[in-house]
Design a protein around this motif. Structure first.
Motif, PDB file in Angstrom:
ATOM      1  N   THR A  69       1.135  -1.201  -0.223  1.00  0.00           N
ATOM      2  CA  THR A  69       0.070   0.160  -0.047  1.00  0.00           C
ATOM      3  C   THR A  69       0.804   1.112  -0.065  1.00  0.00           C
ATOM      4  N   LEU A  70       1.859   1.374   0.862  1.00  0.00           N
ATOM      5  CA  LEU A  70       2.753   2.529   0.936  1.00  0.00           C
ATOM      6  C   LEU A  70       3.566   2.560  -0.392  1.00  0.00           C
ATOM      7  N   ALA A  71       3.925   1.743  -0.899  1.00  0.00           N
ATOM      8  CA  ALA A  71       5.128   1.598  -2.062  1.00  0.00           C
ATOM      9  C   ALA A  71       4.177   2.121  -3.392  1.00  0.00           C
ATOM     10  N   ASN A  72       2.691   1.826  -3.272  1.00  0.00           N
ATOM     11  CA  ASN A  72       2.053   1.971  -4.480  1.00  0.00           C
ATOM     12  C   ASN A  72       0.906   3.186  -4.284  1.00  0.00           C
ATOM     13  N   GLN A  73       1.233   4.156  -3.288  1.00  0.00           N
ATOM     14  CA  GLN A  73       0.194   5.113  -3.265  1.00  0.00           C
ATOM     15  C   GLN A  73      -0.190   5.980  -4.484  1.00  0.00           C
ATOM     16  N   GLN A  74       0.632   6.023  -5.537  1.00  0.00           N
ATOM     17  CA  GLN A  74       0.359   6.674  -6.755  1.00  0.00           C
ATOM     18  C   GLN A  74      -0.386   5.687  -7.692  1.00  0.00           C
ATOM     19  N   ASP A  75      -0.269   4.567  -7.527  1.00  0.00           N
ATOM     20  CA  ASP A  75      -0.769   3.383  -8.242  1.00  0.00           C
ATOM     21  C   ASP A  75      -1.875   2.441  -7.677  1.00  0.00           C
ATOM     22  N   LYS A  76      -2.888   3.085  -7.378  1.00  0.00           N
ATOM     23  CA  LYS A  76      -3.907   2.061  -6.766  1.00  0.00           C
ATOM     24  C   LYS A  76      -4.047   0.728  -7.585  1.00  0.00           C
ATOM     25  N   SER A  77      -4.278   0.757  -8.734  1.00  0.00           N
ATOM     26  CA  SER A  77      -4.427  -0.330  -9.525  1.00  0.00           C
ATOM     27  C   SER A  77      -3.560  -1.448  -9.241  1.00  0.00           C
ATOM     28  N   LYS A  78      -2.135  -0.990  -9.209  1.00  0.00           N
ATOM     29  CA  LYS A  78      -1.055  -1.833  -9.069  1.00  0.00           C
ATOM     30  C   LYS A  78      -1.209  -2.564  -7.447  1.00  0.00           C
ATOM     31  N   ALA A  79      -1.448  -1.533  -6.729  1.00  0.00           N
ATOM     32  CA  ALA A  79      -1.672  -2.246  -5.181  1.00  0.00           C
ATOM     33  C   ALA A  79      -2.662  -2.988  -4.994  1.00  0.00           C
ATOM     34  N   ILE A  80      -3.865  -3.059  -5.643  1.00  0.00           N
ATOM     35  CA  ILE A  80      -4.815  -3.593  -5.558  1.00  0.00           C
ATOM     36  C   ILE A  80      -4.636  -5.351  -6.274  1.00  0.00           C
TER      37      ILE A  80
END
Length: 244
Positions: free
Chosen positions: A207-218
């Motif tokens: 979550t922290l590493a992909n704050q700008q890319d929610k799709s990737k985080a999901i």
């Protein structure tokens, strides 16, 4: 003056020749080297641009040593040349004729033959062992494919049964150790994938590493949770929470 053939490696050449014929279908021997008690060489005619595979070489070694284990007798006998040529042209032994690439001089009217029943026959006046089991173990240590000469060479050693068993035991031990290492690593990954505390920590990291890319985080979190679900089912739905 030709070198005196050693009975051990000469016998090995007859055994190995039968194996080569069985696996590769090459009945003509081009040359042999069997004047050493523990090392020898067999070269056969081989009319192919493709070198025999490692698998076939292993099969040749296995077939040869099956004959060693069978402890078959080597039958040495004399026969009128014309009679021998007629008999063994009509009834070949393992598709092998009595002569190699260079036949016996025409002046010779009586042939000395050596036969391993249903395996090999050859015109050979040298001394041999009484049985195939007296030889030890035949180990192929190298090959040489010479397509320009239409030849395939096998170099071999005679080793003791104890040496072979020790080598096999070492190989088995190494294989088991590798298998255990792989299994231990798989078990570790499986435990970690069903450890709620570690999974939660990993979700936070994603979550922290992909704050700008929610799709990737999901996507990454969904993959992680699917692994958790699948491995939990495999473990009887028992997820563990480790206490540090």
């Amino acid at each position: 003056m030709s070198k005196v053939r050693d009975p051990i490696t000469d016998t090995a050449c007859h055994i190995l020749k039968g194996a080569v014929v069985t696996v590769l279908g090459t009945p003509v021997t081009a040359s042999v080297e069997c004047n050493n008690k523990v090392k020898g060489r067999l070269t056969v005619e081989y009319d192919s641009d493709v070198k025999p595979s490692d698998e076939n070489v292993k099969r040749i070694e296995k077939e040869a040593n099956n004959i060693v284990k069978a402890n078959l007798p080597l039958k040495a006998f004399s026969m009128d040349r014309k009679e021998a040529e007629t008999k063994y042209t009509e009834s070949k032994v393992n598709n092998t004729y009595i002569y190699d690439k260079f036949p016996v001089p025409e002046s010779v009217t009586t042939l000395t033959l050596v036969e391993i029943e249903n395996w090999n026959i050859n015109c050979c006046p040298a001394q041999h062992l009484e049985k195939t089991g007296d030889i030890g173990y035949i180990k192929i240590i190298g090959t040489n494919h010479r397509p320009q000469k239409k030849e395939f060479e096998l170099r071999f050693e005679i080793v003791s049964k104890e040496a072979v068993e020790a080598e096999q035991a070492a190989q088995d031990k190494s294989r088991l150790e590798k298998e255990k290492k792989i299994k231990d690593e798989q078990d570790r990954l499986k435990r970690e994938s069903t450890n709620i505390e570690l999974v939660t920590k990993r979700v936070m990291e994603i979550t922290l590493a992909n704050q700008q890319d929610k799709s990737k985080a999901i996507t990454e979190i969904s993959t992680l949770l699917n692994i958790l679900k699948n491995n939990s089912y495999m473990n009887g739905m028992n997820c563990t929470i480790s206490k540090q």
